[in-house]
Write an enzyme that holds these catalytic residues in place. Structure first.
Site, PDB file in Angstrom:
ATOM      1  N   ASP A  10       2.823   0.456  -0.877  1.00  0.00           N
ATOM      2  CA  ASP A  10       1.985   1.609  -0.531  1.00  0.00           C
ATOM      3  C   ASP A  10       2.013   1.884   0.966  1.00  0.00           C
ATOM      4  OD1 ASP A  10       0.346   3.727  -1.103  1.00  0.00           O
ATOM      5  OD2 ASP A  10      -1.484   2.544  -1.324  1.00  0.00           O
ATOM      6  N   GLY A  13       3.653   7.512   2.895  1.00  0.00           N
ATOM      7  CA  GLY A  13       3.227   8.823   3.386  1.00  0.00           C
ATOM      8  C   GLY A  13       2.533   8.711   4.733  1.00  0.00           C
ATOM      9  N   ARG A  14       1.667   7.706   4.874  1.00  0.00           N
ATOM     10  CA  ARG A  14       0.956   7.515   6.144  1.00  0.00           C
ATOM     11  C   ARG A  14       1.914   7.116   7.256  1.00  0.00           C
ATOM     12  NH1 ARG A  14      -3.189   3.699   3.483  1.00  0.00           N
ATOM     13  NH2 ARG A  14      -1.770   4.115   1.734  1.00  0.00           N
ATOM     14  N   TRP A  15       2.916   6.315   6.908  1.00  0.00           N
ATOM     15  CA  TRP A  15       3.929   5.920   7.898  1.00  0.00           C
ATOM     16  C   TRP A  15       4.616   7.165   8.457  1.00  0.00           C
ATOM     17  CZ3 TRP A  15       9.202   6.400   8.573  1.00  0.00           C
ATOM     18  CH2 TRP A  15       9.827   5.495   9.440  1.00  0.00           C
ATOM     19  N   HIS A  27       9.333   7.565   2.394  1.00  0.00           N
ATOM     20  CA  HIS A  27       9.967   6.985   1.203  1.00  0.00           C
ATOM     21  C   HIS A  27      11.358   6.467   1.541  1.00  0.00           C
ATOM     22  CE1 HIS A  27       6.578   8.313  -1.027  1.00  0.00           C
ATOM     23  NE2 HIS A  27       6.893   9.596  -1.050  1.00  0.00           N
ATOM     24  N   ARG A  61       2.189  14.442  -8.148  1.00  0.00           N
ATOM     25  CA  ARG A  61       2.497  14.833  -6.760  1.00  0.00           C
ATOM     26  C   ARG A  61       3.316  16.126  -6.745  1.00  0.00           C
ATOM     27  NH1 ARG A  61       3.236   9.448  -3.042  1.00  0.00           N
ATOM     28  NH2 ARG A  61       1.400   8.358  -3.861  1.00  0.00           N
ATOM     29  N   LEU A 122      16.593 -14.758  -9.429  1.00  0.00           N
ATOM     30  CA  LEU A 122      15.332 -14.013  -9.429  1.00  0.00           C
ATOM     31  C   LEU A 122      15.361 -12.893 -10.473  1.00  0.00           C
ATOM     32  CD1 LEU A 122      12.714 -13.181  -7.636  1.00  0.00           C
ATOM     33  CD2 LEU A 122      14.282 -11.552  -6.596  1.00  0.00           C
ATOM     34  N   ILE A 182      -6.154  -1.352  -7.804  1.00  0.00           N
ATOM     35  CA  ILE A 182      -5.102  -1.720  -8.761  1.00  0.00           C
ATOM     36  C   ILE A 182      -4.169  -0.549  -9.040  1.00  0.00           C
ATOM     37  CG2 ILE A 182      -4.864  -2.040 -11.265  1.00  0.00           C
ATOM     38  CD1 ILE A 182      -6.614  -4.332 -11.252  1.00  0.00           C
ATOM     39  N   GLU A 194      -4.022 -13.616  -7.794  1.00  0.00           N
ATOM     40  CA  GLU A 194      -4.622 -13.571  -6.463  1.00  0.00           C
ATOM     41  C   GLU A 194      -4.111 -12.304  -5.781  1.00  0.00           C
ATOM     42  OE1 GLU A 194      -6.745 -15.833  -5.221  1.00  0.00           O
ATOM     43  OE2 GLU A 194      -6.658 -16.986  -7.083  1.00  0.00           O
TER      44      GLU A 194
END
Ligand code: IPE
Ligand code: IPE
Ligand code: MG
Length: 237
Positions: A10, A13-15, A27, A61, A122, A182, A194
């Site tokens: 997350d 957009g703020r970045w 993005h 969006r 992984l 969430i 956690e």
């Protein structure tokens, strides 16, 4: 070491807004972080890594942003497929059921799952067009379709009807950007996770931040509803 780490990526957009750039630039910058985090998780010995890339709510969006994300994810998947495969990473896509997903992108997802399906390193699950509630509703439908009687519905049989039922519960969720919610992410699987909320926007997040989150996890005492163990193994009064 957490066995299953999940990231809510997350803050793109703020970045971008901080730099007076369009949201899409945020993005685009997220790609570097994603690759860095995958490599850090693999190197640290994390077995399962899940990444939230697009939610069922994100369809709301502006269409230009949605289209951009579809194109970006396709480009990222195609570009990094050989590296992911070479690293022994098994890739999966959680979601991807909506007919609005461009068919070419759905094909690339399927190709990458096939290419890496036998890898034993992984397991990377990319949640794309994912919604935790939708997965739960789909599992209920699938139980009914299979004719499972009410008494046969247990936590085990329910979990077995979720997508990728071999996925272990999430141990640690990392949500960047400081938001603490969430947002409909893997609701069933995060039941006892956690959580850490690094105040770093996803495009600025790097391997050292990821390792800090693993460190924070190791300081946590997981109780699962029990009581903390007494240092001398005695019962507390
Ligand atoms: C997360 O960044 C990426 C997606 C949801 C696709 P945002 O786009 O939500 O960035 P903010 O929250 O507006 O900063
Ligand atoms: C959650 O982030 C979805 C992804 C990271 C892909 P959002 O930015 O969409 O969530 P809200 O709207 O802040 O809850
Ligand atoms: Mg956001």
């Amino acid at each position: 070491m957490p066995r299953h780490v999940a990231c809510v990526m997350d803050g793109n957009g703020r970045w971008a807004a901080q730099r007076s750039l369009p949201r899409t630039s945020g993005h685009r910058a997220a790609e570097t972080t994603a690759i860095d985090v995958i490599e850090a998780a693999r190197a640290a010995g994390v077995e399962w890594l899940s990444m939230y890339a697009f939610s069922t709510e994100n369809w709301g969006r502006p269409s230009a942003e949605v289209d951009y994300l579809m194109r970006l994810v396709r480009r990222v998947v195609r570009k990094h497929a050989p590296l992911l495969h070479a690293r022994g990473i098994r890739c999966r896509f959680l979601g991807v059921t909506d007919p609005r997903i461009p068919p070419a992108l759905a094909r690339d997802f399927a190709d990458l799952m096939t290419l890496t399906g036998d890898n034993r390193g992984l397991t990377l699950t990319v949640a794309f067009d994912h919604g935790g509630r939708r997965d739960i509703v789909e599992a209920a439908r699938s139980l009914i379709r299979d004719g499972v009687p009410a008494d046969g519905v247990t936590e085990q049989t329910f979990a077995a009807h979720l997508p990728f039922p071999d996925t272990p519960d999430v141990d640690l969720v990392i949500r960047t950007s400081g938001e603490q919610r969430i947002s409909n992410f893997m609701l069933w699987q995060v039941a006892y996770a956690e959580w850490v909320f690094p105040p770093v926007l996803w495009p600025d997040f790097r391997a050292p931040h990821f390792l800090e989150c693993l460190h924070a996890y190791r300081q946590r005492e997981r109780r699962f509803g029990g009581v903390p163990p007494h240092p001398n193994g005695e019962l507390r009064s």
